[in-house]
Every structure is written in C-alpha cells, then in structure tokens.
Design a protein around this motif. Structure first.
Motif, short mmCIF file in Angstrom:
data_model
loop_
_atom_site.label_atom_id
_atom_site.label_comp_id
_atom_site.label_asym_id
_atom_site.label_seq_id
_atom_site.Cartn_x
_atom_site.Cartn_y
_atom_site.Cartn_z
N GLU A 89 0.83 -1.20 0.00
CA GLU A 89 0.00 0.00 0.00
C GLU A 89 0.87 1.26 0.00
O GLU A 89 0.58 2.23 -0.72
N GLN A 90 1.93 1.26 0.81
CA GLN A 90 2.83 2.41 0.85
C GLN A 90 3.58 2.57 -0.47
O GLN A 90 3.77 3.69 -0.95
N GLY A 139 3.03 -3.77 -5.20
CA GLY A 139 2.78 -2.35 -4.99
C GLY A 139 2.64 -1.59 -6.29
O GLY A 139 1.75 -0.74 -6.44
#
Length: 396
Positions: A47-48, A80
């Motif tokens: 997510e980051q 990601g």
C-alpha cells in the motif's frame, strides 16, 4: 522529461543499510539529461509503495523503483506497482525458466519461492537480469512510465547501464546533456558566499548551489545543453564568474586538503607539524588525502600542560612551528595551539602559525566550539587555508 526515485526496503528506513543506489541512479540520469526532482524511501508494504508510485507519477514523467524484487514474502514491490497502476500480476513462464537456468548453472536447486519473481504487472516489458534472479520491468502507462530495478547494487547498476539508459536514449529520445562540476571555497561564511553569487543561485541554467562542511564549501554547478560542447562552454563561463566573485577564497576543483598537498608537491616542499591536541586535526586531514603523508616530514603532538591565555597561545603556536621546522629541517613549519579553556560563550580561541626557513611568519586566531566533535575540523580548515594562501603567493 523529469524523474523521481523510490528506494524500497525496511532496512533503509531502519538505517541499517545506506541508500547508495539512489545517488548512483541520480548521477546516471543527470548525465543523460534528466532532472531528478525527489527521492523517496518506502518500507516493504504494498500500500505504501502504491501510494508513493501514484504520488510520484503525479509530479514526474518517470518513476524509478529499486528494491523489493526478491523471492521472499517481504519483497512486495511487484504487488505495490501493480496496485498503483491498477493492473494484475501476470506469470511469465519464460522468466521462470531463466531463473531456474541460473540456479542450474550454479548447480543448486531452485526453491519454490523464486517462482514469485516470474510475476510482473500486466503489460509490463520485462528487463532480463543476467546478474541475478530478480528481473526488472518497465510499465508505460497513461499516467507515466514506471521502471522497476532490483535493489542489489551490482545488479541494479548493470541493468541501469545496459537497459534503463539505452531505453531512455534510444526509445524515449532523451538527448539533452547535463554536466555537473564542483568547485571548492573557504575563507568566507556560507551567507557571504550566498550573497556574492545570489543571482547565479536564482537562475535556472546554469544553476549553482552551496553545501557547507566545517568552513569548507562546495559550489555545485549544473548546466543543461543540447550538446556536450555547449554544456562545457557554460560550465567554463560560470567557473570564471565564480572566480571573479570569490577571488582568493575560491580553492579550485579539488578539496582544500588535496589542493595543499598538490601545491606542496609542485614546489617540492616538506611540512612539519606541531599540534597541541591528541586529535591532531591537521595531520588527520592531510593524511586522509593521497600523497598527504609523504608531504609531512614529521609531527609533534603536545597537549597543553599549563594554563595559557590567548597571548600565550599565539607565542606557543609560533614556537611550536619554529621547533618542528628546525627539528625535521622542513621548508615549512605549522603550529596549532588552543587556549587552555573556553570563554564564557563556550568558544575556544585557537592560534595557527606558519613559519618558513627565512623567518616569515603568518598567523591567525579564530574561536571555535571545541566541545563539538567537528570543532577540530574547523581548526584544520583554518590551518590548511592559511598554508594554501601562502603557497599560492597571496600577500600576508
């Protein structure tokens, strides 16, 4: 075209690993005409990573991610990037065959977890990695271009040089040349230098910036042009302007200690040192430079054994320089002597004296906070600059 870099890995955020990859890639991109607007460190969280990629594409045309392409569960850069671009991960049988072949060449059995490395976002162009098992990939999306490289330095550098840079030049048409040159200065404060070259710092091309460290300053010039010849001409003109503005305070293209060592060698002069502190900052600074130890005929380290005020420090620095000059029959003697205690503000006066065989004496006294670890580095800068100015013929 502008770029951003995202370095991925919990070890970078914990400080257990220093991010040298971003500096390397920045230099490579700069050399081929791309400006790097931001470097971001992100942990091993999809997510980051996705958020960083989206944010980067909101500012830049090109986002380069490094790290997190390994076979373990915390290597989640693939996930990601796929999440950021709204693409599923796709399995590439050919990639798995290449990874398996590499293990076979090493006569090792491939663990099942390496199968993870055969997945890339849908529509991505695979960058084969002959230096390891982690392939990179390029995704050209309507939001921008994302290039993902492994984080192992020697793998990353190989793919950067043999895949990324050729892609940018041959397929994306990046032909602009950016050259960077650094000059060194001392003798003035950072604010004074900043005022003298404020117009150069405000202009876009060439661009000049300042970095300060222990009263030594790096003046970085970066120029952008269509050809190498044009860029070189801009650098030469800017260098001349800096020389006019800063005068004798401009050391040159080499750092201060290296410049002093070079000047001593050119004039075939030897130096003897007297330092009144076990830290021996002048000796330490000179011997950190190639050829510095050869320029030193001898050194005496003699901490103060009795109280001395500023007048006494001046006399002791002079006497120390004269003593080592005769003791080692050197051409130059340099002495550094602090007073015995700081003043009420916490600053300590330090006198530096330079003596020549003909009796010429140059000396200067400054005040520094010697309670700080880098305080003595300022003393070394003071002493080396005093010697540089003498060796370059500056009048006392």
């Amino acid at each position: 075209m502008n770029a951003e870099i995202i370095a991925i890995g919990a070890e970078l955020l914990l400080g257990t690993t220093v991010d040298t990859n971003s500096a390397y890639v920045s230099r490579q991109l700069t050399a081929c005409g791309l400006g790097v607007g931001r470097v971001t460190l992100v942990g091993d969280d999809p997510e980051q990573i996705a958020a960083a990629v989206r944010e980067g594409l909101g500012r830049a045309d090109l986002v380069i991610c490094m790290g997190g392409l390994g076979p373990t569960l915390d290597d989640v850069t693939r996930e990601g990037v796929a999440l950021a671009l709204g693409r599923p991960l796709e399995f590439h049988a050919a990639l798995l065959e290449q990874i398996a072949a590499r293990f076979a060449a090493m006569k090792r059995e491939m663990p099942e977890s390496n199968r993870r490395q055969a997945y890339v976002p849908a529509g991505a162009r695979v960058i084969e990695n002959p230096r390891g098992t982690a392939p990179g990939f390029i995704v050209e999306d309507e939001a921008g271009t994302v290039v993902v490289l492994p984080g192992v330095p020697y793998e990353m550098r190989y793919l950067c040089e043999h895949a990324l840079i050729p892609y940018l030049r041959e397929e994306r048409g990046i032909t602009t040349v950016i050259l960077v040159k650094t000059l060194h200065a001392t003798g003035l404060s950072e604010s004074m230098i900043g005022e003298l070259i404020a117009d150069l710092m405000n202009q876009e091309n060439p661009k000049v910036g300042i970095s300060a460290k222990q009263a030594r300053y790096e003046l970085r010039m970066s120029v952008r042009a269509e050809t190498y010849t044009e860029a070189e001409a801009l650098l030469t003109a800017t260098s001349s302007t800096l020389a006019e503005r800063l005068g004798a305070n401009l050391v040159g293209a080499e750092p201060l200690a290296a410049t002093v060592v070079k000047l001593l060698a050119q004039r075939n002069l030897s130096l003897a040192l007297h330092e009144a502190t076990p830290v021996a900052p002048i000796f330490r600074a000179m011997t950190a430079v190639r050829g510095g130890a050869d320029a030193i005929a001898g050194v005496v380290v003699h901490p103060l054994d009795q109280a001395a005020d500023e007048d006494a420090a001046v006399a002791l620095a002079h006497a120390g320089a004269t003593n080592v000059l005769g003791r080692w029959r050197a051409e130059l003697g340099l002495g550094a002597q602090p007073v015995s205690s700081p003043d009420p503000s916490g600053l300590t006066a330090v006198c530096v004296a330079l003596v020549t065989p003909d009796g010429l004496v140059r000396q200067v006294t400054r005040r520094y906070d010697l309670r700080l670890p880098e305080g003595w580095d300022f003393v070394a800068t003071l002493a080396l600059d005093l010697m540089r100015r003498y060796l370059q013929g500056e009048q006392a």
